[in-house]
Scaffold this motif. Sequence first.
Motif, mmCIF file in Angstrom:
data_model
loop_
_atom_site.group_PDB
_atom_site.id
_atom_site.type_symbol
_atom_site.label_atom_id
_atom_site.label_comp_id
_atom_site.label_asym_id
_atom_site.label_seq_id
_atom_site.Cartn_x
_atom_site.Cartn_y
_atom_site.Cartn_z
ATOM 1 N N GLU A 1 28.059 11.071 -27.046
ATOM 2 C CA GLU A 1 28.617 12.087 -27.950
ATOM 3 C C GLU A 1 28.348 13.567 -27.391
ATOM 4 O OE1 GLU A 1 26.563 11.358 -31.505
ATOM 5 O OE2 GLU A 1 27.481 9.409 -31.770
ATOM 6 N N ALA A 2 27.079 13.827 -26.636
ATOM 7 C CA ALA A 2 26.991 14.977 -26.152
ATOM 8 C C ALA A 2 27.954 15.433 -24.987
ATOM 9 C CB ALA A 2 25.654 15.203 -25.565
ATOM 10 N N ALA A 3 28.474 14.246 -24.178
ATOM 11 C CA ALA A 3 29.442 14.478 -23.124
ATOM 12 C C ALA A 3 30.689 15.186 -23.725
ATOM 13 C CB ALA A 3 29.548 13.303 -22.336
ATOM 14 N N ILE B 1 29.088 17.476 -20.344
ATOM 15 C CA ILE B 1 28.024 17.296 -19.326
ATOM 16 C C ILE B 1 27.609 15.866 -19.478
ATOM 17 C CG2 ILE B 1 25.674 17.713 -18.663
ATOM 18 C CD1 ILE B 1 27.467 20.211 -18.525
ATOM 19 N N THR B 2 27.786 15.223 -18.308
ATOM 20 C CA THR B 2 27.558 13.793 -18.288
ATOM 21 C C THR B 2 26.112 13.548 -17.741
ATOM 22 O OG1 THR B 2 29.852 12.813 -18.125
ATOM 23 C CG2 THR B 2 28.246 11.318 -17.330
ATOM 24 N N VAL B 3 25.211 12.770 -18.413
ATOM 25 C CA VAL B 3 24.008 12.467 -17.772
ATOM 26 C C VAL B 3 24.108 11.216 -17.032
ATOM 27 C CG1 VAL B 3 21.571 11.921 -18.373
ATOM 28 C CG2 VAL B 3 22.598 13.841 -19.599
ATOM 29 N N ALA C 1 24.183 23.270 -16.336
ATOM 30 C CA ALA C 1 24.308 21.956 -17.164
ATOM 31 C C ALA C 1 23.335 21.548 -17.779
ATOM 32 C CB ALA C 1 24.900 20.647 -16.214
ATOM 33 N N HIS C 2 21.754 21.705 -17.263
ATOM 34 C CA HIS C 2 20.798 21.424 -18.032
ATOM 35 C C HIS C 2 20.621 22.341 -19.311
ATOM 36 C CE1 HIS C 2 16.582 22.461 -18.878
ATOM 37 N NE2 HIS C 2 16.064 21.136 -18.776
ATOM 38 N N GLN C 3 21.171 23.553 -19.169
ATOM 39 C CA GLN C 3 21.065 24.789 -20.348
ATOM 40 C C GLN C 3 21.863 24.097 -21.349
ATOM 41 O OE1 GLN C 3 18.851 27.292 -20.315
ATOM 42 N NE2 GLN C 3 19.267 27.172 -22.587
ATOM 43 N N ARG C 4 23.170 23.991 -20.967
ATOM 44 C CA ARG C 4 24.138 23.644 -22.040
ATOM 45 C C ARG C 4 23.680 22.352 -22.835
ATOM 46 N NH1 ARG C 4 28.053 24.494 -18.145
ATOM 47 N NH2 ARG C 4 28.682 22.708 -18.036
ATOM 48 N N LEU C 5 23.332 21.276 -21.982
ATOM 49 C CA LEU C 5 22.753 20.012 -22.715
ATOM 50 C C LEU C 5 21.665 20.212 -23.630
ATOM 51 C CD1 LEU C 5 23.308 17.066 -23.026
ATOM 52 C CD2 LEU C 5 21.750 16.710 -20.997
ATOM 53 N N SER C 6 20.795 20.809 -22.998
ATOM 54 C CA SER C 6 19.428 21.041 -23.679
ATOM 55 C C SER C 6 19.804 21.830 -25.061
ATOM 56 C CB SER C 6 18.464 21.888 -23.166
ATOM 57 O OG SER C 6 18.177 21.269 -21.838
ATOM 58 N N LEU D 1 21.612 19.296 -27.582
ATOM 59 C CA LEU D 1 20.501 18.463 -28.102
ATOM 60 C C LEU D 1 19.552 18.960 -29.233
ATOM 61 C CD1 LEU D 1 19.749 16.303 -24.952
ATOM 62 C CD2 LEU D 1 21.325 15.716 -26.596
ATOM 63 N N ARG D 2 19.392 20.139 -29.176
ATOM 64 C CA ARG D 2 18.260 20.899 -29.938
ATOM 65 C C ARG D 2 19.104 21.526 -31.466
ATOM 66 N NH1 ARG D 2 13.162 22.166 -28.519
ATOM 67 N NH2 ARG D 2 13.401 24.287 -29.664
ATOM 68 N N THR D 3 20.432 21.406 -31.399
ATOM 69 C CA THR D 3 21.196 21.834 -32.505
ATOM 70 C C THR D 3 20.680 20.896 -33.867
ATOM 71 O OG1 THR D 3 22.910 20.308 -32.233
ATOM 72 C CG2 THR D 3 23.024 22.639 -31.372
ATOM 73 N N PRO D 4 20.755 21.321 -35.051
ATOM 74 C CA PRO D 4 20.200 20.545 -36.093
ATOM 75 C C PRO D 4 20.884 19.381 -36.267
ATOM 76 C CG PRO D 4 20.232 22.695 -36.666
ATOM 77 C CD PRO D 4 20.770 22.626 -35.337
ATOM 78 N N ASP D 5 22.132 19.302 -36.002
ATOM 79 C CA ASP D 5 23.166 18.044 -36.329
ATOM 80 C C ASP D 5 22.640 17.026 -35.297
ATOM 81 O OD1 ASP D 5 24.152 19.041 -38.659
ATOM 82 O OD2 ASP D 5 25.880 19.651 -37.640
ATOM 83 N N VAL D 6 22.527 17.299 -34.158
ATOM 84 C CA VAL D 6 21.999 16.505 -33.150
ATOM 85 C C VAL D 6 20.500 15.888 -33.271
ATOM 86 C CG1 VAL D 6 21.941 16.090 -30.584
ATOM 87 C CG2 VAL D 6 23.891 17.369 -31.487
ATOM 88 N N GLN D 7 19.552 16.712 -33.650
ATOM 89 C CA GLN D 7 18.426 16.539 -33.875
ATOM 90 C C GLN D 7 18.268 15.268 -34.907
ATOM 91 O OE1 GLN D 7 14.811 18.153 -32.654
ATOM 92 N NE2 GLN D 7 16.451 17.780 -30.907
#
Length: 537
Positions: free
Chosen positions: A53-55, A60-62, A279-284, A287-293
């Motif tokens: 979902e983050a991608a 950004i693909t992990v 990419a690390h900054q955007r993904l991090s 992932l730390r937004t309230p909905d994703v947490q």
Amino acid sequence: MKKLLAAVLAAGLLAGCSDDAPNPAEPAGPATPGTLRVLAGSELADLQPVLDEAAKATGITVKFTFTGTLEGAEQLAAGGVDGKYDAIWFSSNRYLSGIPDAAKRLGNQVKIMSSPVVLGLSQSKAKQLGWTDKRVGWGDIAEQAGKKAFSYGMTDPSASNSGFSALVGVASALAGAGTAIDAGQIAAVTPRLKEFFGAQTLSAGSSGWLSDAYQRRASGQDGGAPVDGLVNYESVLLSLNASGKLPEPLTLVYPSDGVVTADYPLTLLSSAGQDARDAHQRLSDHLRTPDVQKRIMETTRRRPVVPGVDLGAQFAVKDLVELPFPTNPQAVDGLLAAYFDELRRPSRTLYVLDTSGSMAGDRIDALRTALVGLTGADGSLTGRFRRFRSREEVTLLPFNTTPGSPRTFTLPEQNPQPQLDEIKNYAQTLEAGGGTAIYDSLSRAFEVMRPLVEKDPDRFTSIVLMTDGENSNGSTFADFRGSYPSRAVKGVPVFTVLFGEGSSDELTTVASLSGGKVFDARSAQLGDVFQEIRGYQ
């Protein structure tokens, strides 16, 4: 510094890794814009839906490369990750931060989620102990463990962070100083640590396999003695409860004097290029937004790390006391040495070793080298903590056309080196020749093992079967499977090793029947696989 590196990395840097981790030496491919190449503990596989979902949201693909061996730690400290990966993602970086050669390769570290290591007991056992409605400390838990009031499973602290965190947590709490335990305090708390670890009846090299083994024991599937609970990540225990596969749910016991928590920092490597940094900054950030947490919490049952995100109802204890973690090498090394040589139950392992004609040449050399490495000849980080230990009982049973004569070595608590030398000398005499009687030999292993278990049941007992070919002599696989219920030693897993042209289907079935596990040495060094198995013994 070498001692620190060995102790700290072996203490579970690549923590909580599951059973099917590929070789960390395999490169993740060239750097590509929009892709973050991440060397990670394979427990993070459960995060994949969130990352998919983050991608879509970030572009950004992990690309994970999972690892479950200490070679990954060596690679990081030696600079082997430079240019191959953009980031690492393990349960904790606290070990690496104290090691200059590793710490200098760590860039921006962003905590994504957390999970404490706690005790989970079957509901009935927790009620019997009176722990369902009150908080207890590690001292209370150790006291009841010493009385054999309950039993539990835990991962090997040299292979998995959950096991090492438990070792640190119990030792620090029992020391009672309010600071991280130091080497001088270990001897003083050893008697109480022995009480706690005396109740450990199940060991594993990973949190995932430990959970599966507990399910089998709780359901009576492998015939082993019942186990009352697990020391593991809170997220693993909650997931077990949610699976519906347990006869009764686990009650999570949060020690009142503190826990050690995994905080899962997504860590940029200092060698990463600018595209990877972006990419690390955007993904991090995503992932730390309230909905994703909240999504991470719902998907993985790990706790959010962002303030303002409410914990779900399944997290019975909201506020946890974090125990101090030792940073000096003597404390880490001392805890691990004490665990293996004094605290835990000793091991008993019977190795069923193929020495048929097809093993001639490089293969028999690999077998000799693998066994010699377990006697302490391997000076790598993995080798130092996966060698045979004091108080162990090791039996070698070579076979070809027929089973050979078993040879048992018992390592004394004091000065085990002469026996280690005997094992080394024996291994170096192994020669290849003859046919392949796999199932006659495995049946013979059960015959050898049964009286040993009956005489001394208080050991972690297992059988390792290594073969490079298909059965060509004696009993067939069908014969063995048909007679298995009457031949098997209850509660003794068989760890099978795929090597050469060994039958994957048959060896998988043997492992499954016994509650063991298959290890694949077809594309890995046999010595590395033997060392990995040690985490389960």
